[in-house]
Scaffold this motif. Structure first.
Motif, PDB file in Angstrom:
ATOM      1  N   GLU A 195     -42.814  10.128  25.284  1.00  0.00           N
ATOM      2  CA  GLU A 195     -41.398  10.532  25.267  1.00  0.00           C
ATOM      3  C   GLU A 195     -40.510   9.388  25.747  1.00  0.00           C
ATOM      4  O   GLU A 195     -39.457   9.131  25.163  1.00  0.00           O
ATOM      5  CB  GLU A 195     -41.176  11.761  26.160  1.00  0.00           C
ATOM      6  N   ASP A 196     -40.928   8.727  26.817  1.00  0.00           N
ATOM      7  CA  ASP A 196     -40.158   7.587  27.340  1.00  0.00           C
ATOM      8  C   ASP A 196     -40.021   6.494  26.282  1.00  0.00           C
ATOM      9  O   ASP A 196     -38.955   5.906  26.111  1.00  0.00           O
ATOM     10  CB  ASP A 196     -40.812   7.007  28.591  1.00  0.00           C
ATOM     11  N   LYS A 197     -41.118   6.229  25.581  1.00  0.00           N
ATOM     12  CA  LYS A 197     -41.107   5.202  24.538  1.00  0.00           C
ATOM     13  C   LYS A 197     -40.170   5.628  23.400  1.00  0.00           C
ATOM     14  O   LYS A 197     -39.370   4.818  22.907  1.00  0.00           O
ATOM     15  CB  LYS A 197     -42.533   4.984  24.018  1.00  0.00           C
ATOM     16  N   LEU A 198     -40.243   6.887  22.999  1.00  0.00           N
ATOM     17  CA  LEU A 198     -39.375   7.388  21.926  1.00  0.00           C
ATOM     18  C   LEU A 198     -37.904   7.354  22.348  1.00  0.00           C
ATOM     19  O   LEU A 198     -37.024   7.048  21.537  1.00  0.00           O
ATOM     20  CB  LEU A 198     -39.797   8.793  21.501  1.00  0.00           C
ATOM     21  N   ASN A 199     -37.643   7.649  23.609  1.00  0.00           N
ATOM     22  CA  ASN A 199     -36.267   7.562  24.128  1.00  0.00           C
ATOM     23  C   ASN A 199     -35.763   6.124  24.068  1.00  0.00           C
ATOM     24  O   ASN A 199     -34.611   5.872  23.727  1.00  0.00           O
ATOM     25  CB  ASN A 199     -36.190   8.073  25.572  1.00  0.00           C
ATOM     26  N   ALA A 200     -36.645   5.178  24.402  1.00  0.00           N
ATOM     27  CA  ALA A 200     -36.273   3.759  24.355  1.00  0.00           C
ATOM     28  C   ALA A 200     -35.939   3.337  22.923  1.00  0.00           C
ATOM     29  O   ALA A 200     -35.125   2.440  22.711  1.00  0.00           O
ATOM     30  CB  ALA A 200     -37.403   2.905  24.911  1.00  0.00           C
ATOM     31  N   TRP A 201     -36.559   3.984  21.956  1.00  0.00           N
ATOM     32  CA  TRP A 201     -36.289   3.692  20.551  1.00  0.00           C
ATOM     33  C   TRP A 201     -35.093   4.480  20.018  1.00  0.00           C
ATOM     34  O   TRP A 201     -34.774   4.423  18.835  1.00  0.00           O
ATOM     35  CB  TRP A 201     -37.509   4.009  19.681  1.00  0.00           C
ATOM     36  N   CYS A 202     -34.431   5.252  20.906  1.00  0.00           N
ATOM     37  CA  CYS A 202     -33.236   6.044  20.565  1.00  0.00           C
ATOM     38  C   CYS A 202     -33.494   7.041  19.425  1.00  0.00           C
ATOM     39  O   CYS A 202     -32.725   7.146  18.467  1.00  0.00           O
ATOM     40  CB  CYS A 202     -32.065   5.129  20.198  1.00  0.00           C
ATOM     41  N   ILE A 203     -34.568   7.783  19.545  1.00  0.00           N
ATOM     42  CA  ILE A 203     -34.928   8.772  18.526  1.00  0.00           C
ATOM     43  C   ILE A 203     -34.328  10.122  18.894  1.00  0.00           C
ATOM     44  O   ILE A 203     -34.324  10.517  20.061  1.00  0.00           O
ATOM     45  CB  ILE A 203     -36.467   8.866  18.400  1.00  0.00           C
ATOM     46  N   GLU A 204     -33.824  10.833  17.889  1.00  0.00           N
ATOM     47  CA  GLU A 204     -33.201  12.137  18.110  1.00  0.00           C
ATOM     48  C   GLU A 204     -34.232  13.153  18.594  1.00  0.00           C
ATOM     49  O   GLU A 204     -35.412  13.053  18.282  1.00  0.00           O
ATOM     50  CB  GLU A 204     -32.547  12.628  16.818  1.00  0.00           C
ATOM     51  N   CYS A 205     -33.737  14.152  19.313  1.00  0.00           N
ATOM     52  CA  CYS A 205     -34.588  15.133  19.982  1.00  0.00           C
ATOM     53  C   CYS A 205     -35.525  15.870  19.021  1.00  0.00           C
ATOM     54  O   CYS A 205     -36.719  15.993  19.290  1.00  0.00           O
ATOM     55  CB  CYS A 205     -33.719  16.133  20.736  1.00  0.00           C
ATOM     56  N   ASP A 206     -35.004  16.370  17.906  1.00  0.00           N
ATOM     57  CA  ASP A 206     -35.859  17.135  16.997  1.00  0.00           C
ATOM     58  C   ASP A 206     -36.930  16.246  16.357  1.00  0.00           C
ATOM     59  O   ASP A 206     -38.055  16.678  16.122  1.00  0.00           O
ATOM     60  CB  ASP A 206     -35.049  17.881  15.936  1.00  0.00           C
ATOM     61  N   ASP A 207     -36.605  14.985  16.082  1.00  0.00           N
ATOM     62  CA  ASP A 207     -37.593  14.053  15.545  1.00  0.00           C
ATOM     63  C   ASP A 207     -38.662  13.739  16.601  1.00  0.00           C
ATOM     64  O   ASP A 207     -39.843  13.605  16.283  1.00  0.00           O
ATOM     65  CB  ASP A 207     -36.935  12.744  15.085  1.00  0.00           C
ATOM     66  N   LYS A 208     -38.214  13.640  17.860  1.00  0.00           N
ATOM     67  CA  LYS A 208     -39.150  13.387  18.956  1.00  0.00           C
ATOM     68  C   LYS A 208     -40.207  14.486  19.027  1.00  0.00           C
ATOM     69  O   LYS A 208     -41.400  14.210  19.142  1.00  0.00           O
ATOM     70  CB  LYS A 208     -38.389  13.355  20.292  1.00  0.00           C
ATOM     71  N   VAL A 209     -39.758  15.724  18.960  1.00  0.00           N
ATOM     72  CA  VAL A 209     -40.668  16.873  19.027  1.00  0.00           C
ATOM     73  C   VAL A 209     -41.660  16.835  17.870  1.00  0.00           C
ATOM     74  O   VAL A 209     -42.863  17.038  18.060  1.00  0.00           O
ATOM     75  CB  VAL A 209     -39.870  18.202  19.037  1.00  0.00           C
ATOM     76  N   LYS A 210     -41.150  16.546  16.664  1.00  0.00           N
ATOM     77  CA  LYS A 210     -42.024  16.480  15.480  1.00  0.00           C
ATOM     78  C   LYS A 210     -43.076  15.392  15.655  1.00  0.00           C
ATOM     79  O   LYS A 210     -44.255  15.588  15.360  1.00  0.00           O
ATOM     80  CB  LYS A 210     -41.203  16.186  14.212  1.00  0.00           C
ATOM     81  N   ILE A 211     -42.655  14.227  16.114  1.00  0.00           N
ATOM     82  CA  ILE A 211     -43.575  13.097  16.285  1.00  0.00           C
ATOM     83  C   ILE A 211     -44.638  13.424  17.336  1.00  0.00           C
ATOM     84  O   ILE A 211     -45.833  13.230  17.103  1.00  0.00           O
ATOM     85  CB  ILE A 211     -42.803  11.809  16.662  1.00  0.00           C
ATOM     86  N   ILE A 212     -44.216  13.946  18.486  1.00  0.00           N
ATOM     87  CA  ILE A 212     -45.164  14.256  19.561  1.00  0.00           C
ATOM     88  C   ILE A 212     -46.156  15.333  19.115  1.00  0.00           C
ATOM     89  O   ILE A 212     -47.362  15.201  19.335  1.00  0.00           O
ATOM     90  CB  ILE A 212     -44.421  14.648  20.856  1.00  0.00           C
ATOM     91  N   ASN A 213     -45.663  16.369  18.445  1.00  0.00           N
ATOM     92  CA  ASN A 213     -46.565  17.425  17.968  1.00  0.00           C
ATOM     93  C   ASN A 213     -47.586  16.871  16.978  1.00  0.00           C
ATOM     94  O   ASN A 213     -48.757  17.236  17.019  1.00  0.00           O
ATOM     95  CB  ASN A 213     -45.784  18.582  17.353  1.00  0.00           C
TER      96      ASN A 213
END
Length: 158
Positions: A29-47
């Motif tokens: 999540e920290d890495k995805l935040n650093a890449w400025c990824i939107e919340c819903d995309d973050k959830v999809k990627i992590i899942n």
């Protein structure tokens, strides 16, 4: 101008990050935040990373415990605290900590204390005991383990 990545490219980038070394959800999540990824995309990627076993928190915990004990010479308290900081469950943490062999644990602490003793400056016996106890606590070892190990080291238990 900043390059825009598609969801698939971001997923591939995150999978690559996870395949280099073990990571837990909070680190990803920290890495995805650093890449400025939107919340819903973050959830999809992590899942998706969890589904494809790029992220496995049980495996992460086991490796973390093993590495911090063997290489950093940390005790269970310090390891547990570090894992809690990463948002891992007590159940996972306790299960991973059970893998540490008690004999090896005591030997590690005894070796640390003997090494510390060689460079220790003290005037009184109780001062030496206190300094060694605090040192062991700072490494994350439990009080009962410290007392038990200190009693079994002749140079310390005078």
């Amino acid at each position: 101008m900043k390059k825009e990545y598609t969801l698939e490219e971001l997923l591939h980038k995150a999978a690559s990050y996870c395949s280099i070394s073990e990571h837990c959800i909070s680190e990803v999540e920290d890495k995805l935040n650093a890449w400025c990824i939107e919340c819903d995309d973050k959830v999809k990627i992590i899942n998706r990373l969890i589904d494809e076993d790029f992220i496995n928190e049980k495996r992460y915990c086991a490796y973390f415990v093993k590495d911090k004990f063997r290489f950093n010479k940390w005790g269970k308290v310090k390891i547990s605290y570090a894992l809690k900081q990463k948002g891992l469950s007590d159940e996972l943490i306790n299960s991973a900590l059970q893998t540490i062999d008690e004999g090896e644990y005591d030997e590690m602490l005894a070796a640390l204390l003997k090494t510390k003793l060689t460079g220790l400056k003290y005037e009184f016996e109780y001062e030496k005991q206190g300094k060694l106890f605090r040192f062991a606590q700072s490494r994350g070892f439990e009080s009962n383990v410290i007392n038990r190990v200190m009693r079994n080291i002749p140079q310390i238990s005078k």
